[in-house]
Design a protein around this motif. Structure first.
Motif, short mmCIF file in Angstrom:
data_model
loop_
_atom_site.label_atom_id
_atom_site.label_comp_id
_atom_site.label_asym_id
_atom_site.label_seq_id
_atom_site.Cartn_x
_atom_site.Cartn_y
_atom_site.Cartn_z
N LEU A 78 9.18 -5.96 -3.41
CA LEU A 78 7.87 -5.28 -3.47
C LEU A 78 6.80 -6.33 -3.78
N PHE A 85 8.08 -3.68 0.87
CA PHE A 85 7.00 -2.75 0.53
C PHE A 85 5.81 -3.55 -0.01
N GLN A 109 1.11 1.81 -6.89
CA GLN A 109 1.90 2.20 -5.72
C GLN A 109 3.33 1.65 -5.82
N HIS A 143 6.77 3.74 -5.80
CA HIS A 143 7.85 3.39 -4.87
C HIS A 143 9.18 3.27 -5.62
N SER A 166 12.57 5.30 -4.78
CA SER A 166 13.55 4.53 -4.01
C SER A 166 14.96 4.74 -4.54
#
Ligand code: 13P
Ligand code: SF4
Length: 299
Positions: free
Chosen positions: A195, A210, A216, A220, A224
């Motif tokens: 990420l 990501f 955010q 996630h 996930s």
């Protein structure tokens, strides 16, 4: 004085001043632990308007404390260390924006909140990394000057049909994160998801699974099925994630924001004792800067 003593003193001073402590998710673990509220820059701007306190101690960098002040002109906003600056915000001067404006007079101007109040004052609207794409898409103009972060601006350009004009400013913390760094960690933990923050350079974003703002990324992680995550943003965000998701494992890259690290328990105690450093902005700038921030919050 020990960390426990500092915590006790801060708690007494907070009561005396009717103060609240807001801390960004890039703050050190001990600062996040004593805060009343931790969050990303958008959350903190909103929280600053909601709190019922006379004093806001803002544990973050200068532009964040200024945003809190713009939204709360009747409260005292303290930044515990005057040197807690943002390298990105400091990189772009107002002349730079004026030169872009004169080259593209038909363009709308969107400024990332990681900018000076003077830049915000000359913008049509502000954005954060969490809402940048929505803010740009909400504009009627096809051409948009997006300042100051060229990497976030490039990310936005990839997500919209607008013609985005960029400056050459960047965040040194994210610019220095490399694909090689991420690949090495991934080789050691092949099950992990990568990420990254949109302030990272294009090749890093494209290598990642990501891309998103810190809020955010948190969302996630919550959704996930993965258990392990490589985190491509400021190192202390790993601490924040671990607190929220104790069953998941995080491998943050070694990216340090020096401005954020200026804030310590000692400086917070000092700020509450001396009621320093008070954020103050020139009236000629603050009214227009406030309009740009409030317009963003309405979107
Ligand atoms: P967030 O908007 O995700 O809080 O990030 C702020 C920031 O300074 C990123 O470098
Ligand atoms: Fe500024 Fe970069 Fe630090 Fe964020 S990480 S506050 S953009 S210098």
């Amino acid at each position: 004085m020990s960390a426990v003593d500092f915590r006790d003193e801060i708690s007494l001073l907070k009561q005396k001043r009717n103060a609240v402590i807001l801390a960004h998710v890039y703050q050190s673990g001990e600062v996040q632990d004593i805060a009343d509220f931790t969050g990303d820059s958008l959350d903190l701007s909103r929280k600053a308007s909601d709190v019922d306190a006379d004093v806001i101690v803002f544990c973050g960098v200068q532009f964040m404390a200024e945003t809190a002040y713009l939204l709360n002109p009747n409260k005292t906003v303290l930044l515990p260390d005057k040197q807690a600056g943002c390298g990105l915000a400091d990189m772009m001067g107002i002349d730079n924006l004026r030169s872009l404006k004169s080259q593209f007079p038909d363009a709308a101007i969107v400024s990332y909140v990681n900018s000076s109040a003077a830049i915000k004052a000359e913008s049509d609207v502000c954005c954060t990394s969490a809402n940048a794409v929505n803010v740009v898409n909400s504009l009627v103009q096809d051409r948009v000057i997006f300042v100051p972060d060229k990497n976030l601006g490039t990310y936005v350009a990839e997500q919209t049909k607008k013609n985005i004009i960029l400056s050459d400013s960047y965040c040194y913390v994210h610019e220095n994160i490399t694909v090689n760094q991420l690949r090495k960690i991934k080789d050691t933990y092949p099950e992990s998801e990568i990420l990254v923050h949109p302030e990272c350079i294009g090749p890093v974003r494209h290598f990642a699974d990501f891309t998103g703002s810190t809020a955010q990324m948190s969302k996630h992680v919550a959704q996930s099925p993965a258990r392990e995550f490589i985190i491509g943003t400021e190192i202390n965000f790993g601490y924040h994630l671990k607190k929220d998701f104790p069953d998941k494992i995080f491998y943050p890259v070694s990216a340090i924001c020096l401005g954020m690290k200026r804030i310590t328990l000692e400086s917070i105690k000092w700020a509450l004792e001396h009621m320093e450093h008070k954020i103050m902005l020139d009236d000629s700038i603050s009214g227009r800067a406030r309009n740009s921030v409030e317009k963003m919050l309405r979107i």
